[in-house]
Design a protein around this motif. Structure first.
Motif, PDB file in Angstrom:
ATOM      1  N   THR A   9       0.678  -1.254   0.110  1.00  0.00           N
ATOM      2  CA  THR A   9       0.192  -0.212  -0.121  1.00  0.00           C
ATOM      3  C   THR A   9       0.894   1.153   0.217  1.00  0.00           C
ATOM      4  O   THR A   9       1.993   1.390   0.584  1.00  0.00           O
ATOM      5  CB  THR A   9      -0.843   0.081   1.079  1.00  0.00           C
ATOM      6  OG1 THR A   9      -0.078   0.102   2.362  1.00  0.00           O
ATOM      7  CG2 THR A   9      -1.910  -1.009   1.251  1.00  0.00           C
ATOM      8  N   GLY A  10       0.254   2.203  -0.621  1.00  0.00           N
ATOM      9  CA  GLY A  10       1.274   3.642  -0.476  1.00  0.00           C
ATOM     10  C   GLY A  10       1.912   3.619  -1.881  1.00  0.00           C
ATOM     11  O   GLY A  10       1.730   3.072  -2.825  1.00  0.00           O
ATOM     12  N   ARG A  11       3.019   4.286  -1.717  1.00  0.00           N
ATOM     13  CA  ARG A  11       3.865   4.764  -2.871  1.00  0.00           C
ATOM     14  C   ARG A  11       4.701   3.838  -3.038  1.00  0.00           C
ATOM     15  O   ARG A  11       5.216   3.087  -2.241  1.00  0.00           O
ATOM     16  CB  ARG A  11       4.469   6.072  -2.271  1.00  0.00           C
ATOM     17  CG  ARG A  11       5.260   6.512  -3.599  1.00  0.00           C
ATOM     18  CD  ARG A  11       5.595   8.137  -2.971  1.00  0.00           C
ATOM     19  NE  ARG A  11       6.737   8.428  -4.006  1.00  0.00           N
ATOM     20  CZ  ARG A  11       7.809   9.218  -3.521  1.00  0.00           C
ATOM     21  NH1 ARG A  11       7.835   9.471  -2.435  1.00  0.00           N
ATOM     22  NH2 ARG A  11       8.839   9.448  -4.420  1.00  0.00           N
ATOM     23  N   LEU A  12       5.090   3.454  -4.611  1.00  0.00           N
ATOM     24  CA  LEU A  12       6.246   2.113  -4.784  1.00  0.00           C
ATOM     25  C   LEU A  12       7.216   3.310  -5.282  1.00  0.00           C
ATOM     26  O   LEU A  12       7.273   4.181  -6.161  1.00  0.00           O
ATOM     27  CB  LEU A  12       5.335   1.270  -5.945  1.00  0.00           C
ATOM     28  CG  LEU A  12       4.199   0.472  -5.584  1.00  0.00           C
ATOM     29  CD1 LEU A  12       3.716  -0.088  -6.630  1.00  0.00           C
ATOM     30  CD2 LEU A  12       4.705  -0.463  -4.547  1.00  0.00           C
ATOM     31  N   LEU A  13       8.625   2.787  -4.546  1.00  0.00           N
ATOM     32  CA  LEU A  13       9.637   3.613  -5.149  1.00  0.00           C
ATOM     33  C   LEU A  13      10.531   2.823  -6.181  1.00  0.00           C
ATOM     34  O   LEU A  13      10.461   1.602  -6.013  1.00  0.00           O
ATOM     35  CB  LEU A  13      10.458   3.831  -3.925  1.00  0.00           C
ATOM     36  CG  LEU A  13      10.075   4.637  -2.764  1.00  0.00           C
ATOM     37  CD1 LEU A  13      10.728   4.415  -1.471  1.00  0.00           C
ATOM     38  CD2 LEU A  13       9.284   5.872  -3.149  1.00  0.00           C
ATOM     39  N   THR A  14      11.100   3.393  -6.999  1.00  0.00           N
ATOM     40  CA  THR A  14      12.077   2.617  -8.104  1.00  0.00           C
ATOM     41  C   THR A  14      13.125   2.366  -7.241  1.00  0.00           C
ATOM     42  O   THR A  14      13.597   2.823  -5.910  1.00  0.00           O
ATOM     43  CB  THR A  14      12.478   3.684  -9.150  1.00  0.00           C
ATOM     44  OG1 THR A  14      13.134   4.699  -8.610  1.00  0.00           O
ATOM     45  CG2 THR A  14      11.327   4.014 -10.164  1.00  0.00           C
ATOM     46  N   ILE A  49       9.833  -1.131  -4.836  1.00  0.00           N
ATOM     47  CA  ILE A  49       9.750  -1.233  -3.255  1.00  0.00           C
ATOM     48  C   ILE A  49       8.780  -0.365  -2.755  1.00  0.00           C
ATOM     49  O   ILE A  49       8.813   0.778  -2.912  1.00  0.00           O
ATOM     50  CB  ILE A  49      11.243  -0.908  -2.948  1.00  0.00           C
ATOM     51  CG1 ILE A  49      12.276  -1.747  -3.620  1.00  0.00           C
ATOM     52  CG2 ILE A  49      11.216  -1.117  -1.244  1.00  0.00           C
ATOM     53  CD1 ILE A  49      13.599  -1.434  -3.179  1.00  0.00           C
ATOM     54  N   PRO A  50       7.908  -0.932  -2.105  1.00  0.00           N
ATOM     55  CA  PRO A  50       6.931  -0.255  -1.601  1.00  0.00           C
ATOM     56  C   PRO A  50       7.605   0.728  -0.462  1.00  0.00           C
ATOM     57  O   PRO A  50       8.509   0.385   0.571  1.00  0.00           O
ATOM     58  CB  PRO A  50       6.140  -1.199  -0.548  1.00  0.00           C
ATOM     59  CG  PRO A  50       6.351  -2.469  -1.347  1.00  0.00           C
ATOM     60  CD  PRO A  50       7.491  -2.364  -1.635  1.00  0.00           C
ATOM     61  N   GLU A  51       7.206   2.075  -0.110  1.00  0.00           N
ATOM     62  CA  GLU A  51       7.637   2.751   0.589  1.00  0.00           C
ATOM     63  C   GLU A  51       7.557   2.070   2.355  1.00  0.00           C
ATOM     64  O   GLU A  51       8.513   2.539   2.961  1.00  0.00           O
ATOM     65  CB  GLU A  51       6.924   4.225   0.647  1.00  0.00           C
ATOM     66  CG  GLU A  51       7.794   5.435   1.256  1.00  0.00           C
ATOM     67  CD  GLU A  51       7.003   6.707   0.932  1.00  0.00           C
ATOM     68  OE1 GLU A  51       7.873   7.848   0.735  1.00  0.00           O
ATOM     69  OE2 GLU A  51       5.882   6.654   0.696  1.00  0.00           O
ATOM     70  N   THR A  52       6.711   1.820   2.602  1.00  0.00           N
ATOM     71  CA  THR A  52       6.336   1.085   3.831  1.00  0.00           C
ATOM     72  C   THR A  52       7.383   0.170   4.171  1.00  0.00           C
ATOM     73  O   THR A  52       7.951  -0.034   5.379  1.00  0.00           O
ATOM     74  CB  THR A  52       4.971   0.660   4.038  1.00  0.00           C
ATOM     75  OG1 THR A  52       4.882  -0.508   3.066  1.00  0.00           O
ATOM     76  CG2 THR A  52       3.899   1.643   4.113  1.00  0.00           C
ATOM     77  N   ALA A  53       7.865  -0.717   3.139  1.00  0.00           N
ATOM     78  CA  ALA A  53       8.828  -1.677   3.341  1.00  0.00           C
ATOM     79  C   ALA A  53      10.040  -1.194   3.387  1.00  0.00           C
ATOM     80  O   ALA A  53      10.941  -1.668   4.325  1.00  0.00           O
ATOM     81  CB  ALA A  53       8.687  -2.697   1.905  1.00  0.00           C
TER      82      ALA A  53
END
Length: 74
Positions: A9-14, A49-53
């Motif tokens: 959930t949330g933003r996915l980062l490169t 990579i999910p921002e939460t991860a």
């Protein structure tokens, strides 16, 4: 066999954005992905990579300082 599924959930980062946030080269997050040490999402050929991860990974490495007891002068 049940596999634990987590929702990204949330933003996915490169990988580049994750590396910038970790203040490292892109090689480090790619190694984390290859070694399965961080949650990631495949979207076609792309990896995100999910921002939460990333937040959880950073938090897991936090080391609290040791508190020393000092004597009070009488």
């Amino acid at each position: 066999m049940d596999r634990k599924r987590t929702r990204a959930t949330g933003r996915l980062l490169t990988v580049a954005q994750a590396a910038e946030r970790l203040n490292t080269s892109e090689r480090y997050p790619r190694r984390l992905i290859e070694e399965r040490r961080i949650t990631f999402v495949r979207i076609g050929r792309h990896v995100r990579i999910p921002e939460t991860a990333l937040d959880e990974f950073i938090a897991s490495g936090v080391v609290e300082p040791v508190r020393l007891h000092t004597r009070r002068a009488a």
